[in-house]
Enzyme design. Structure first.
Site, PDB file in Angstrom:
ATOM      1  N   LEU A 146       0.872  -1.174   0.000  1.00  0.00           N
ATOM      2  CA  LEU A 146       0.000   0.000   0.000  1.00  0.00           C
ATOM      3  C   LEU A 146       0.907   1.222   0.000  1.00  0.00           C
ATOM      4  O   LEU A 146       1.990   1.196   0.596  1.00  0.00           O
ATOM      5  CB  LEU A 146      -0.898   0.035   1.245  1.00  0.00           C
ATOM      6  CG  LEU A 146      -2.000  -1.016   1.379  1.00  0.00           C
ATOM      7  CD1 LEU A 146      -2.711  -0.851   2.713  1.00  0.00           C
ATOM      8  CD2 LEU A 146      -2.999  -0.924   0.237  1.00  0.00           C
ATOM      9  N   ASP A 147       0.463   2.298  -0.651  1.00  0.00           N
ATOM     10  CA  ASP A 147       1.223   3.545  -0.591  1.00  0.00           C
ATOM     11  C   ASP A 147       1.362   3.994   0.855  1.00  0.00           C
ATOM     12  O   ASP A 147       0.508   3.709   1.700  1.00  0.00           O
ATOM     13  CB  ASP A 147       0.519   4.646  -1.396  1.00  0.00           C
ATOM     14  CG  ASP A 147       0.522   4.376  -2.891  1.00  0.00           C
ATOM     15  OD1 ASP A 147       1.346   3.558  -3.344  1.00  0.00           O
ATOM     16  OD2 ASP A 147      -0.316   4.979  -3.589  1.00  0.00           O
ATOM     17  N   ARG A 148       2.413   4.718   1.126  1.00  0.00           N
ATOM     18  CA  ARG A 148       2.693   5.181   2.486  1.00  0.00           C
ATOM     19  C   ARG A 148       1.503   5.929   3.099  1.00  0.00           C
ATOM     20  O   ARG A 148       1.171   5.749   4.264  1.00  0.00           O
ATOM     21  CB  ARG A 148       3.928   6.093   2.469  1.00  0.00           C
ATOM     22  CG  ARG A 148       4.263   6.706   3.818  1.00  0.00           C
ATOM     23  CD  ARG A 148       5.591   7.430   3.767  1.00  0.00           C
ATOM     24  NE  ARG A 148       5.896   8.066   5.039  1.00  0.00           N
ATOM     25  CZ  ARG A 148       7.081   8.541   5.370  1.00  0.00           C
ATOM     26  NH1 ARG A 148       8.076   8.439   4.518  1.00  0.00           N
ATOM     27  NH2 ARG A 148       7.288   9.106   6.531  1.00  0.00           N
ATOM     28  N   ARG A 248      -5.463   6.464  -7.622  1.00  0.00           N
ATOM     29  CA  ARG A 248      -5.226   7.904  -7.512  1.00  0.00           C
ATOM     30  C   ARG A 248      -5.207   8.570  -8.891  1.00  0.00           C
ATOM     31  O   ARG A 248      -5.814   9.637  -9.095  1.00  0.00           O
ATOM     32  CB  ARG A 248      -3.918   8.152  -6.765  1.00  0.00           C
ATOM     33  CG  ARG A 248      -3.949   7.641  -5.333  1.00  0.00           C
ATOM     34  CD  ARG A 248      -2.566   7.511  -4.723  1.00  0.00           C
ATOM     35  NE  ARG A 248      -1.896   8.791  -4.584  1.00  0.00           N
ATOM     36  CZ  ARG A 248      -0.669   8.922  -4.074  1.00  0.00           C
ATOM     37  NH1 ARG A 248       0.002   7.851  -3.678  1.00  0.00           N
ATOM     38  NH2 ARG A 248      -0.122  10.118  -3.961  1.00  0.00           N
TER      39      ARG A 248
END
Length: 335
Positions: A146-148, A248
């Protein structure tokens, strides 16, 4: 912070069933933490690494019963005495974020603001923290990422067999991921699927971003409207492919960037959301459905929205007063 390196001793490591199937280079990278990848390949090419007393190539796949000779190398040691207290707080918090755990897997509700692994200036990520929490676990690896700045369901394997099984599910698109995102404006009901190829680009500044580009990789995301507000829409996003920043960028491409997305959003919208108490990217991995690697039963694990995200929705609905975004930031800041 790293201190001076120190040499290891010659090691002879037996491979069991759980360790079988992995490439020798990946095995060494996991075993020799802190050793550059270039050095790993160098000692393999020079024959300093032996399997059953024989030279092997980096792509050799280990088998149960193999004996690996690992030569002395200099391993960078972490100076944990200087580790910031924020890291220790993050480690402790993760224990309370575990949604499910057994002998094969851990399912975590990852908090926003912590990377899934160390690197790029980050010493401590989720996987390093879990290894600290579970020192007796011989094997702990991320199944996916997962993205930060994204929170929600994150799957970790505790056995190599489990990792292989779950990776097969990802490869064959048998794992279903469901996200929730707060986006700008009014998402149209008929915009149920976005198919737009995505290409990674490095800007002159060195920043890496993703753009819709005909030369990119095929990417597909399904969307569903969950709630509507005056200036925003809460949508459910189900990615079919797993490209970097896919949800996104697909949201931005539709003209509905996700709230407080530093790379792809719009400042005016973000400022309005911050006034309502939002201090982070509003993207949350809400649900993951997969087949358990041991029992072969289907599992669906859900991660509730963090308190900050839930409160912002209540503010948008007119059921709560806004709070300052900075008051919502956890002590210790970013990991």
């Amino acid at each position: 912070m790293n201190k001076d390196t120190s040499p290891t001793q010659v090691q002879f490591i037996g491979i069991d069933e759980d360790g079988a199937g992995q490439r020798i280079d990946n095995f060494l990278l996991a075993r020799l933490k802190g050793v550059p990848k270039s050095m790993i390949y160098r000692i393999v090419r020079k024959g300093e690494v032996r399997v059953n007393k024989k030279r092997v190539k980096p792509e050799y796949k280990l088998e149960a019963g193999d004996e690996v000779r690992v030569p002395p190398v200099r391993v960078a040691e972490k100076d944990y005495r200087t580790a910031p207290s924020a890291n220790l707080n993050r480690v402790a918090q993760l224990e309370d974020r575990i949604l499910f755990e057994d002998k094969h897997i851990i399912v975590l509700n990852k908090p926003a603001g912590i990377a899934v692994h160390g690197g790029s200036g980050v010493d401590y990520g989720v996987i390093e923290s879990l290894r600290t929490l579970r020192p007796t676990c011989k094997f702990l690896e991320l199944v996916h990422r997962l993205d930060r700045d994204t929170s929600g369901v994150l799957l970790i394997a505790k056995k190599r067999m489990a990792l292989r099984h779950l990776h097969d599910q990802l490869r064959h698109k048998q794992m279903q991921k469901v996200y929730q995102a707060l986006v700008r404006g009014k998402w149209q009901e008929h915009d149920r699927v976005v198919r737009a190829p995505l290409l990674k680009i490095t800007l002159k500044s060195g920043e890496r971003i993703v753009r819709v580009n005909a030369e990119g990789k095929p990417s597909e995301t399904y969307f569903k409207v969950l709630r509507r507000f005056d200036e925003a829409t809460l949508v459910e996003a189900s990615p079919v492919t797993g490209r970097t920043h896919q949800i996104r960028v697909h949201c931005q491409y539709q003209g509905h960037p996700i709230a407080c997305d530093e790379k792809y959003s719009e400042q005016g919208f973000d400022n309005s959301m911050r006034e309502k108490g939002l201090s982070r990217l509003f993207l949350h991995a809400a649900q993951l459905t997969f087949t358990h690697p041991d029992t072969e039963t289907e599992m669906t694990v859900q991660a509730p929205l963090d308190e900050e995200l839930a409160r912002v929705l209540e503010v948008l609905a007119g059921n709560a007063a806004p709070t300052k975004a900075k008051d919502n930031v956890k002590a210790g800041g970013k990991a």
